[in-house]
Design a protein around this motif. Structure first.
Motif: not given
Ligand code: ADP
Ligand code: MG
Length: 228
Positions: A145, A148, A169, A172, A177, A180, A198, A203
């Protein structure tokens, strides 16, 4: 005001004697300030579309206008300049230099663009993603994480108008996630347009608009309706 206008874009890859139609007539308009998800099965053309939007790949046919600029008219140099100035990229695998500190990784785009005061700008970008205290750590000393977040800081350091994230993500856990996504919400609130690919419905549901691809075509384009 659209930042992106894509009209009937196709992309054909030549694999030996076989032609792969990765995009088959995509038309899409994205306004300044949107936060959008692109979803669809593996092989549906998501990354190809992102690469076209990010000027990493040129369409085989069709038109692409980025912020009022017809990108088919630009030389390679102008295209690289546009990319560096307007766009930030985030990838699933972070794509950080393993031996360089977080700070050096974030400084890299500034070196390409020949900016002054690089260290300070890089530090500010790291602070924006909550990693000021980790500036001297190398990627191997950071969690997924955190890596990122370094990649996001690197994408932000040239103050882009548009952030493009391909499965950001994907590697992750839930907690990372959420971190982010919360950073993306903040950046979008600050006025940056965000487009992300995604696989995860949760998400995608955090954005305001979901575009679904199938076999290189847009099969649905819907506003996300929030119930809370
Ligand atoms: P997604 O990101 O949705 O999984 P891609 O955009 O990566 O899909 O790929 C769409 C199609 O184009 C796939 O059939 C893929 O195999 C093909 N493709 C992608 N990139 C290339 C390439 N550089 N050369 C040949 N075929 C490619
Ligand atoms: Mg992909």
């Amino acid at each position: 005001m659209p930042i992106i206008e894509i009209e009937n874009v196709t992309k054909v890859y030549q694999l030996g004697k076989v032609e792969v139609n990765a995009l088959r007539g995509v038309t899409l308009s994205v306004d300044h300030g949107e936060m959008m998800a692109i979803i669809g099965a593996s092989g549906s053309g998501k990354s190809t579309l992102m690469n076209v939007i990010g000027c990493l790949d040129i369409p085989t046919s069709g038109r692409y206008i980025l912020d009022d600029i017809d990108i088919s008219q630009l030389s390679d140099n102008k295209l690289a300049e546009l990319r560096n100035k307007k766009l930030g990229f985030i990838f699933q695998d972070y794509s950080l230099l393993p031996r360089a500190s977080a700070l050096s990784n974030v400084e890299l785009p500034l070196i390409y663009s020949g900016r002054r005061g690089r260290r300070k700008l890089a530090m500010e970008a790291l602070e924006r993603v909550g990693l000021g205290a980790r500036a001297n750590h190398k990627p191997t000393e950071l969690s997924g994480g955190e890596q990122q977040r370094v990649a996001i800081a690197r994408a932000l350091v040239n103050s882009p108008d548009l952030l493009l994230a391909d499965e950001p993500t994907g590697n992750l856990d839930t907690h990372a996630t959420e971190e982010i996504i919360s950073i993306f919400h903040q950046l979008n609130h600050d006025g940056i347009t965000i487009i992300m690919v995604t696989h995860e419905p949760d998400v995608a549901a955090e954005t305001h608009r979901i575009v679904r691809l199938m076999d290189g075509q847009v099969i649905s384009d819907e506003k996300v309706i929030r119930t809370n």
